[in-house]
Design an enzyme around this catalytic site. Structure first.
Site, short mmCIF file in Angstrom:
data_model
loop_
_atom_site.label_atom_id
_atom_site.label_comp_id
_atom_site.label_asym_id
_atom_site.label_seq_id
_atom_site.Cartn_x
_atom_site.Cartn_y
_atom_site.Cartn_z
N LYS A 29 9.19 -0.23 -6.55
CA LYS A 29 7.85 0.36 -6.50
C LYS A 29 7.63 1.03 -5.14
O LYS A 29 8.41 0.80 -4.20
CB LYS A 29 6.80 -0.73 -6.74
CG LYS A 29 6.81 -1.83 -5.69
CD LYS A 29 5.91 -3.01 -6.08
CE LYS A 29 6.00 -4.13 -5.09
NZ LYS A 29 5.28 -5.34 -5.56
N TYR A 72 -1.28 7.73 26.55
CA TYR A 72 -2.70 7.68 26.20
C TYR A 72 -3.34 6.35 26.60
O TYR A 72 -2.77 5.28 26.39
CB TYR A 72 -2.88 7.84 24.69
CG TYR A 72 -2.70 9.25 24.18
CD1 TYR A 72 -3.56 10.27 24.59
CD2 TYR A 72 -1.69 9.54 23.28
CE1 TYR A 72 -3.40 11.56 24.11
CE2 TYR A 72 -1.52 10.83 22.79
CZ TYR A 72 -2.38 11.84 23.21
OH TYR A 72 -2.22 13.09 22.72
C1 LIG Z 1 6.29 -6.40 -5.39
C2 LIG Z 1 6.54 -7.50 -6.34
C3 LIG Z 1 7.74 -8.23 -6.28
C4 LIG Z 1 8.75 -8.06 -5.17
O1 LIG Z 1 8.32 -8.81 -4.06
P1 LIG Z 1 9.22 -8.94 -2.72
O2 LIG Z 1 8.47 -9.91 -1.90
O3 LIG Z 1 9.27 -7.57 -2.13
O4 LIG Z 1 10.54 -9.40 -3.17
C5 LIG Z 1 7.97 -9.19 -7.26
N1 LIG Z 1 7.06 -9.41 -8.23
C6 LIG Z 1 5.89 -8.75 -8.29
C7 LIG Z 1 4.92 -9.07 -9.38
C8 LIG Z 1 5.58 -7.79 -7.35
O5 LIG Z 1 4.42 -7.14 -7.41
#
Ligand SMILES: *Cc1c(COP(=O)(O)O)cnc(C)c1O
Length: 357
Positions: free
Chosen positions: A34, A254
């Site tokens: 994702k 800055y």
């Molecule tokens: C994003 C997500 C994962 C992956 O989580 P990580 O901590 O990056 O391994 C797994 N399950 C769900 C439902 C998620 O939304």
């Protein structure tokens, strides 16, 4: 050309996926890609993994569509299912799997006649209290979906809130709720994000959902033995583009956040918050210059940041700089900046992504 770039090593990505699989040989694993594969580029990452991966998981249909249009044919799970009932037709057409986590989705499903039934992952809220059905309502919903003509298969699913903090006892509690609620229902089980995969063998079940570990960042704030075998996938690299010498007591950058305590040789690096490097990284955040550790000094600006070269006399104009990657895990930089590697990766912007395999 500006030297800032993120070099993505696709063989390290495959190594990390195989590590997840090797920790749970009886389970299959959906590679979570994702948010543009946590900033690493969803399509190249999916292509690199497709031969090995059992499937992929994304947050929404837009992300799944991008993968299908690129020719990815493995299963793709929508981690939050659909947001509008209108998506259902395309979900069938693209042959996507769906999570169902709230009553509005159940109502949508009850009102349609799909051309093909769906593979459904039914989410239990076992204690995180974000999404999912309560333990009280879950079994009845499962049974009604079992009878639905729109459902081809059902998978039991939940998500851990504190799997990265084994000492809290919270994961044991969530596991107990999961088993108590769903074991009698049968069907495959999926519980584990990356910290679950790495630290909770008892929770592995049938389907893993590794995300951050695929990219080689540890989800833990302590040294975890299996996490130490992860390989960073992203090298965030740049170069020194200017050097100057200043006296003690001089402000840098800055807001004069940093004032030199000694005569200081300052290196300017082509990397800033427009690239995704965190502006809130404090003085002392580690940076590798020519492979050696030094420190960020002064506030990060949009296109540049400044580092201390006083103890690195061999470093100068053009010396390679690494902001994170091999030799400096993104999780360590994140800890200095009060955030997590997930956010550093997802915030990547402007920098060119280059791929190696
Ligand atoms: C994003 C997500 C994962 C992956 O989580 P990580 O901590 O990056 O391994 C797994 N399950 C769900 C439902 C998620 O939304």
């Amino acid at each position: 050309m500006r030297p800032a770039h993120a070099l993505i090593d696709l063989s390290a990505l495959r190594h990390n996926y195989q590590l997840a699989r090797s920790l749970a040989p009886a389970a299959r694993a959906l590679a979570v890609i994702k948010a543009n594969a946590y900033g690493h580029g969803a399509v190249p990452c999916a292509r690199a993994l497709e031969a090995q991966a059992d499937g992929f998981a994304v947050a929404c249909i837009e992300e799944a569509l991008e993968l299908r249009e690129a020719g990815i044919s493995k299963p793709i799970l929508l981690l939050e299912g659909w947001f509008e009932a209108l998506e259902l037709e395309l979900i069938v057409e693209l042959d996507l799997w769906v999570v169902i986590h709230h009553h509005g989705q159940l109502a949508d499903l009850a009102q349609v006649q799909l051309a093909r039934p769906l593979n459904v992952w039914l989410k239990l809220d076992s204690g995180m209290h974000r999404v999912g059905f309560t333990p009280e309502e879950y079994p009845a919903i499962w049974r009604s979906l079992e009878r639905s003509a729109n459902v081809a298969s059902l998978t039991r699913m939940t998500h851990f809130a504190r799997a990265d903090e084994p000492e809290t006892g919270r994961t044991e509690e969530q596991l107990a709720v999961f088993h108590r609620t769903t074991d009698a229902l049968g069907g495959p089980a999926s519980l584990c994000n990356s910290p679950g995969v790495l630290a909770w063998p008892a929770a592995h079940g049938d389907w893993l959902r590794p995300g951050i570990m695929l990219y080689g960042a540890t989800p833990f704030e302590f040294a975890q033995p299996d996490a130490q075998n992860l390989q960073p996938v992203m090298q965030l690299n740049s170069r020194i583009i200017a050097v100057r010498q200043v006296e003690a007591g001089e402000p840098i950058g800055y807001g004069s956040r940093f004032v030199t305590r000694r005569a200081t040789r300052i290196g300017v690096v082509a990397m800033g918050y427009a690239d995704g490097y965190p502006r809130h990284a404090p003085d002392g955040t580690p940076v590798l210059v020519g492979g050696q550790r030094t420190e960020l000094i002064g506030r990060v600006s949009m296109d540049m940041l400044t580092v201390d070269l006083t103890d690195l006399p061999q470093a100068g104009l053009g010396t390679p700089v690494r902001l994170w990657g091999n030799g400096l895990n993104a999780s360590e930089v994140a800890a200095h900046a009060g955030t997590i590697a997930y956010q550093l990766f997802c915030n990547l912007n402007r920098v060119r992504r280059l791929y190696t395999d």
